[in-house]
Scaffold this motif. Structure first.
Motif, PDB file in Angstrom:
ATOM      1  N   LYS A  42       0.816  -1.210   0.000  1.00  0.00           N
ATOM      2  CA  LYS A  42       0.000   0.000   0.000  1.00  0.00           C
ATOM      3  C   LYS A  42       0.855   1.268   0.000  1.00  0.00           C
ATOM      4  O   LYS A  42       0.465   2.292  -0.563  1.00  0.00           O
ATOM      5  CB  LYS A  42      -0.940  -0.003   1.201  1.00  0.00           C
ATOM      6  N   GLU A  43       2.007   1.189   0.650  1.00  0.00           N
ATOM      7  CA  GLU A  43       2.887   2.358   0.699  1.00  0.00           C
ATOM      8  C   GLU A  43       3.616   2.602  -0.613  1.00  0.00           C
ATOM      9  O   GLU A  43       4.283   3.629  -0.767  1.00  0.00           O
ATOM     10  CB  GLU A  43       3.911   2.177   1.823  1.00  0.00           C
ATOM     11  N   SER A  44       3.505   1.676  -1.561  1.00  0.00           N
ATOM     12  CA  SER A  44       4.217   1.829  -2.831  1.00  0.00           C
ATOM     13  C   SER A  44       3.731   3.049  -3.604  1.00  0.00           C
ATOM     14  O   SER A  44       4.476   3.605  -4.417  1.00  0.00           O
ATOM     15  CB  SER A  44       4.051   0.576  -3.687  1.00  0.00           C
ATOM     16  N   ARG A  45       2.479   3.475  -3.384  1.00  0.00           N
ATOM     17  CA  ARG A  45       1.967   4.635  -4.125  1.00  0.00           C
ATOM     18  C   ARG A  45       2.836   5.865  -3.906  1.00  0.00           C
ATOM     19  O   ARG A  45       3.083   6.632  -4.848  1.00  0.00           O
ATOM     20  CB  ARG A  45       0.526   4.911  -3.703  1.00  0.00           C
ATOM     21  N   ASP A  46       3.304   6.071  -2.686  1.00  0.00           N
ATOM     22  CA  ASP A  46       4.137   7.241  -2.397  1.00  0.00           C
ATOM     23  C   ASP A  46       5.543   7.070  -2.972  1.00  0.00           C
ATOM     24  O   ASP A  46       6.129   8.033  -3.483  1.00  0.00           O
ATOM     25  CB  ASP A  46       4.216   7.464  -0.881  1.00  0.00           C
ATOM     26  N   ARG A  47       6.089   5.867  -2.897  1.00  0.00           N
ATOM     27  CA  ARG A  47       7.420   5.637  -3.462  1.00  0.00           C
ATOM     28  C   ARG A  47       7.393   5.792  -4.977  1.00  0.00           C
ATOM     29  O   ARG A  47       8.299   6.391  -5.578  1.00  0.00           O
ATOM     30  CB  ARG A  47       7.919   4.236  -3.087  1.00  0.00           C
ATOM     31  N   VAL A  48       6.364   5.249  -5.619  1.00  0.00           N
ATOM     32  CA  VAL A  48       6.275   5.316  -7.080  1.00  0.00           C
ATOM     33  C   VAL A  48       6.096   6.762  -7.540  1.00  0.00           C
ATOM     34  O   VAL A  48       6.728   7.194  -8.529  1.00  0.00           O
ATOM     35  CB  VAL A  48       5.118   4.432  -7.574  1.00  0.00           C
ATOM     36  N   ARG A  49       5.257   7.510  -6.862  1.00  0.00           N
ATOM     37  CA  ARG A  49       5.017   8.906  -7.266  1.00  0.00           C
ATOM     38  C   ARG A  49       6.317   9.707  -7.237  1.00  0.00           C
ATOM     39  O   ARG A  49       6.664  10.400  -8.203  1.00  0.00           O
ATOM     40  CB  ARG A  49       3.982   9.540  -6.333  1.00  0.00           C
ATOM     41  N   ALA A  51       9.449   8.534  -7.179  1.00  0.00           N
ATOM     42  CA  ALA A  51      10.449   7.967  -8.078  1.00  0.00           C
ATOM     43  C   ALA A  51      10.213   8.408  -9.519  1.00  0.00           C
ATOM     44  O   ALA A  51      11.172   8.731 -10.245  1.00  0.00           O
ATOM     45  CB  ALA A  51      10.431   6.440  -7.981  1.00  0.00           C
ATOM     46  N   LEU A  52       8.970   8.452  -9.971  1.00  0.00           N
ATOM     47  CA  LEU A  52       8.678   8.889 -11.341  1.00  0.00           C
ATOM     48  C   LEU A  52       9.082  10.346 -11.542  1.00  0.00           C
ATOM     49  O   LEU A  52       9.703  10.698 -12.551  1.00  0.00           O
ATOM     50  CB  LEU A  52       7.194   8.702 -11.640  1.00  0.00           C
ATOM     51  N   ARG A  53       8.717  11.173 -10.598  1.00  0.00           N
ATOM     52  CA  ARG A  53       9.045  12.604 -10.747  1.00  0.00           C
ATOM     53  C   ARG A  53      10.543  12.838 -10.695  1.00  0.00           C
ATOM     54  O   ARG A  53      11.086  13.607 -11.506  1.00  0.00           O
ATOM     55  CB  ARG A  53       8.350  13.399  -9.640  1.00  0.00           C
ATOM     56  N   ASN A  54      11.232  12.189  -9.772  1.00  0.00           N
ATOM     57  CA  ASN A  54      12.672  12.409  -9.628  1.00  0.00           C
ATOM     58  C   ASN A  54      13.493  11.721 -10.706  1.00  0.00           C
ATOM     59  O   ASN A  54      14.699  11.948 -10.813  1.00  0.00           O
ATOM     60  CB  ASN A  54      13.140  11.926  -8.253  1.00  0.00           C
ATOM     61  N   SER A  55      12.864  10.885 -11.516  1.00  0.00           N
ATOM     62  CA  SER A  55      13.548  10.236 -12.629  1.00  0.00           C
ATOM     63  C   SER A  55      13.285  10.942 -13.951  1.00  0.00           C
ATOM     64  O   SER A  55      13.703  10.464 -15.011  1.00  0.00           O
ATOM     65  CB  SER A  55      13.105   8.766 -12.740  1.00  0.00           C
ATOM     66  N   GLY A  56      12.585  12.063 -13.916  1.00  0.00           N
ATOM     67  CA  GLY A  56      12.344  12.844 -15.117  1.00  0.00           C
ATOM     68  C   GLY A  56      11.108  12.459 -15.897  1.00  0.00           C
ATOM     69  O   GLY A  56      10.924  12.908 -17.039  1.00  0.00           O
ATOM     70  N   PHE A  57      10.218  11.652 -15.308  1.00  0.00           N
ATOM     71  CA  PHE A  57       8.985  11.259 -15.981  1.00  0.00           C
ATOM     72  C   PHE A  57       7.818  12.068 -15.426  1.00  0.00           C
ATOM     73  O   PHE A  57       7.895  12.660 -14.348  1.00  0.00           O
ATOM     74  CB  PHE A  57       8.717   9.757 -15.805  1.00  0.00           C
ATOM     75  N   GLU A  58       6.735  12.063 -16.164  1.00  0.00           N
ATOM     76  CA  GLU A  58       5.549  12.811 -15.754  1.00  0.00           C
ATOM     77  C   GLU A  58       4.625  11.921 -14.937  1.00  0.00           C
ATOM     78  O   GLU A  58       4.325  10.782 -15.336  1.00  0.00           O
ATOM     79  CB  GLU A  58       4.804  13.318 -16.992  1.00  0.00           C
ATOM     80  N   TYR A  59       4.197  12.420 -13.810  1.00  0.00           N
ATOM     81  CA  TYR A  59       3.220  11.690 -12.999  1.00  0.00           C
ATOM     82  C   TYR A  59       1.834  12.217 -13.346  1.00  0.00           C
ATOM     83  O   TYR A  59       1.549  13.399 -13.152  1.00  0.00           O
ATOM     84  CB  TYR A  59       3.505  11.869 -11.509  1.00  0.00           C
ATOM     85  N   SER A  78       7.800  -5.248  -1.074  1.00  0.00           N
ATOM     86  CA  SER A  78       7.939  -4.021  -1.859  1.00  0.00           C
ATOM     87  C   SER A  78       8.382  -4.296  -3.289  1.00  0.00           C
ATOM     88  O   SER A  78       8.721  -3.369  -4.018  1.00  0.00           O
ATOM     89  CB  SER A  78       8.960  -3.097  -1.188  1.00  0.00           C
ATOM     90  N   GLY A  79       8.360  -5.550  -3.706  1.00  0.00           N
ATOM     91  CA  GLY A  79       8.860  -5.900  -5.034  1.00  0.00           C
ATOM     92  C   GLY A  79       7.961  -5.516  -6.182  1.00  0.00           C
ATOM     93  O   GLY A  79       8.328  -5.697  -7.352  1.00  0.00           O
ATOM     94  N   PHE A  80       6.763  -4.964  -5.907  1.00  0.00           N
ATOM     95  CA  PHE A  80       5.845  -4.575  -6.974  1.00  0.00           C
ATOM     96  C   PHE A  80       6.080  -3.150  -7.472  1.00  0.00           C
ATOM     97  O   PHE A  80       5.449  -2.729  -8.435  1.00  0.00           O
ATOM     98  CB  PHE A  80       4.396  -4.696  -6.494  1.00  0.00           C
ATOM     99  N   ASP A  81       6.962  -2.394  -6.807  1.00  0.00           N
ATOM    100  CA  ASP A  81       7.145  -0.979  -7.138  1.00  0.00           C
ATOM    101  C   ASP A  81       7.473  -0.766  -8.612  1.00  0.00           C
ATOM    102  O   ASP A  81       6.875   0.088  -9.284  1.00  0.00           O
ATOM    103  CB  ASP A  81       8.261  -0.371  -6.284  1.00  0.00           C
ATOM    104  N   LEU A  82       8.438  -1.537  -9.130  1.00  0.00           N
ATOM    105  CA  LEU A  82       8.875  -1.327 -10.506  1.00  0.00           C
ATOM    106  C   LEU A  82       7.759  -1.623 -11.492  1.00  0.00           C
ATOM    107  O   LEU A  82       7.541  -0.858 -12.446  1.00  0.00           O
ATOM    108  CB  LEU A  82      10.096  -2.205 -10.807  1.00  0.00           C
ATOM    109  N   ALA A  83       7.014  -2.697 -11.286  1.00  0.00           N
ATOM    110  CA  ALA A  83       5.920  -3.038 -12.198  1.00  0.00           C
ATOM    111  C   ALA A  83       4.812  -1.991 -12.152  1.00  0.00           C
ATOM    112  O   ALA A  83       4.210  -1.668 -13.182  1.00  0.00           O
ATOM    113  CB  ALA A  83       5.365  -4.416 -11.842  1.00  0.00           C
ATOM    114  N   ALA A 109      13.460   3.448  -4.651  1.00  0.00           N
ATOM    115  CA  ALA A 109      13.772   4.522  -3.715  1.00  0.00           C
ATOM    116  C   ALA A 109      13.127   5.804  -4.222  1.00  0.00           C
ATOM    117  O   ALA A 109      12.669   5.888  -5.363  1.00  0.00           O
ATOM    118  CB  ALA A 109      15.289   4.682  -3.593  1.00  0.00           C
ATOM    119  N   LEU A 110      13.079   6.820  -3.404  1.00  0.00           N
ATOM    120  CA  LEU A 110      12.411   8.061  -3.802  1.00  0.00           C
ATOM    121  C   LEU A 110      13.128   8.761  -4.948  1.00  0.00           C
ATOM    122  O   LEU A 110      12.508   9.526  -5.691  1.00  0.00           O
ATOM    123  CB  LEU A 110      12.302   9.005  -2.595  1.00  0.00           C
TER     124      LEU A 110
END
Length: 511
Positions: A42-49, A51-59, A78-83, A109-110
């Motif tokens: 459930k906490e993956s939503r915050d990590r994914v958000r 990570a996308l922004r800090n990697s140069g992608f649009e959320y 936490s292995g579902f973050d990348l997918a 990671a963030l």
């Protein structure tokens, strides 16, 4: 827009493929994650958000719904973050779709970097059976992942994973530092440094050859712990089936280092006597994890000062000692973990440790204290232990002699020869070809006693008051002793030696 990506997790001892469905629709910005995920999921939503922004992608500032299917099975980790992140990029059309069956594992990671996850090997083995061809995962998991037949694409960052996806799915070259290497040896102790104790060392040789359980009884300082610690040095090497089973268990437990691939050395586990039942046999509230019994699968579980363990914890050992598995039942699922280990335990003869000692120190324990001390070990538990070895104090003249005794390498040669005989005998079950696991049918087929051996065993059965289980274990022990001698038939000498290794039975028979 709708997109689908694939990840995985473990369910008990096996891998489970999880379909990550992502839907992006118009509406107020919101992230809903469904599919019976645990707290880390459930906490993956915050990590994914982040990570996308800090990697140069649009959320996407829209309504995002992520479903982890099958939705009726609980998912942890936490292995579902990348997918999930790749699913958002696919649904928002920031990356194109691909036809290849690609599995994605990794914690984000963030800043977008990828962190290793546990349970990689069983997940990839399951992915193979379901037709997947590629896997993108953290670099630290690459050595373990290469034990599978999938094309391994190690990535240090979310951006590297996206680059694999958008350009080429060819596996990059890797150096020797990243290749799978055997785990480090579990011990450096050698039997050549153990003075005296010839009878005990012979008993441990028999135990290692046939994978028989052992209990060492003796006063403090007699060398029980040292003898137990030397036992891994004479254990036979694991075959490939055993190595894969052990590696899967350690992968699920998260105890595989980044540069370690297939585990070659037999495990040696020595939990403290304060260990809980869940830590020893496995457990957990929602998704049980393997305990010390399973982590010792294919190797040695050493319980020092056995009576100091909780009685309820010790009684939980009955099932794995008999069946070689641990079964954990929950409301919706039943989990079975392999737990075929060699148990070696040690204890003093009484609380002070000097009961029956032949030296000048006298026992200070009352009969009631001795009875309570020994009552912690139930008869059914002792019945499941093949060898009961008395470990006397070493005479001072042997300590002064300082001459090297037989080395572990020499003993291991004989153990390996006996292992070869058993492998040929039990070729139909190569996963655990040892005499200790013989079934009733195999006992009748492979354990033919001569007439004198039968008479001797019958006499011991009546004199010592043995149970049917103890009778079978003496027969199995005799078979191992005959294998060490290269004998086809079990003779009276082999049976007599096996009976000598039942010290606690002899004490009960005399009293």
């Amino acid at each position: 827009m709708y997109a689908r990506s694939f990840s995985g997790t473990v369910h008990g001892i096996d891998g489970m493929i999880v379909t990550v469905e992502t839907d992006i629709a118009n509406g107020l910005p919101q992230f809903d994650l469904v599919g019976l995920g645990g707290s880390a999921v459930k906490e993956s939503r915050d990590r994914v958000r982040a990570a996308l922004r800090n990697s140069g992608f649009e959320y996407p500032m829209q309504r995002i719904t992520v479903n982890l299917a099958p939705a009726d099975l609980r998912k942890e980790g936490s292995g579902f973050d990348l997918a999930i992140a790749m699913g958002i990029l696919l649904a928002s059309k920031q990356i194109p779709k691909r036809e290849e069956a690609i599995l994605m594992l990794g914690e984000l990671a963030l800043d977008g970097s990828l962190r290793p996850v546990s349970g990689v090997l069983p997940t990839l083995l399951q992915a193979q059976t379901e037709g997947f061809t590629h896997v993108i995962l953290p670099e630290q998991n690459a050595a373990e992942a290469r034990l599978s037949d999938l094309t391994v694409l190690p990535a240090a960052h979310l951006a590297a994973a996206v680059q694999y996806w958008t350009t080429s799915l060819n596996e990059p070259a890797f150096t020797d530092e990243g290749e799978s290497v055997p785990a480090a040896k579990t011990t450096t102790l050698d039997f050549s440094f153990v003075y005296g104790q010839t009878f005990v060392k012979r008993g441990l040789e028999v135990a290692a050859a046939g994978f028989h359980n052992v209990i060492l009884v003796g006063p403090p300082g007699s060398g029980k712990t040292m003898l137990a610690t030397c036992l891994p040095s004479i254990m036979p090497e694991m075959n490939m089936d055993e190595s894969y089973d052990v590696t899967k268990i350690y992968s699920i437990a998260g105890q595989i280092s980044g540069k370690t691939g297939l585990i070659r050395e037999r495990p040696f586990r020595s939990p403290h006597h304060t260990v809980t039942m869940a830590a020893l046999v496995g457990g957990g509230a929602q998704s049980p994890r393997p305990g010390e019994c399973s982590l010792a699968h294919g190797g040695i579980l050493f319980l020092d000062e056995l009576p100091e363990f909780s009685r309820s914890v010790l009684e939980a050992l009955r099932q794995p000692l008999e069946a070689g598995v641990v079964t954990i039942a929950r409301a919706k699922n039943v989990f079975t973990f392999p737990a075929r280990f060699l148990l070696i335990a040690s204890l003093n003869p009484c609380p002070c440790g000097f009961y029956g000692s032949k030296d000048q120190r006298e026992c200070s324990c009352s009969p009631l204290q001795i009875q309570r001390y020994r009552a912690k070990l139930s008869g059914p538990l002792l019945d499941r232990i093949d060898l009961h070895l008395e470990v006397p104090r070493v005479p001072v003249h042997l300590l002064n002699q300082r001459s090297m005794s037989e080395s572990s390498a020499a003993i291991r040669t004989r153990v390996e020869a006996a292992r070869t005989i058993q492998s040929k005998r039990f070729g139909h079950r190569a996963a655990f070809p040892f005499n200790s696991s013989m079934t009733g049918e195999e006992l009748r087929r492979y354990c033919m006693l001569d007439k004198e051996g039968q008479e001797l065993l019958q006499m011991a059965f009546e004199t010592l008051g043995l149970s049917a289980r103890a009778y079978d274990r003496i027969v199995k022990l005799s078979r191992t002793i005959a294998d060490l001698a290269g004998a086809e038939e079990i003779g009276s000498a082999h049976v007599a030696e096996a009976i000598r290794y039942r010290a606690l039975d002899r004490q009960v028979g005399v009293s």
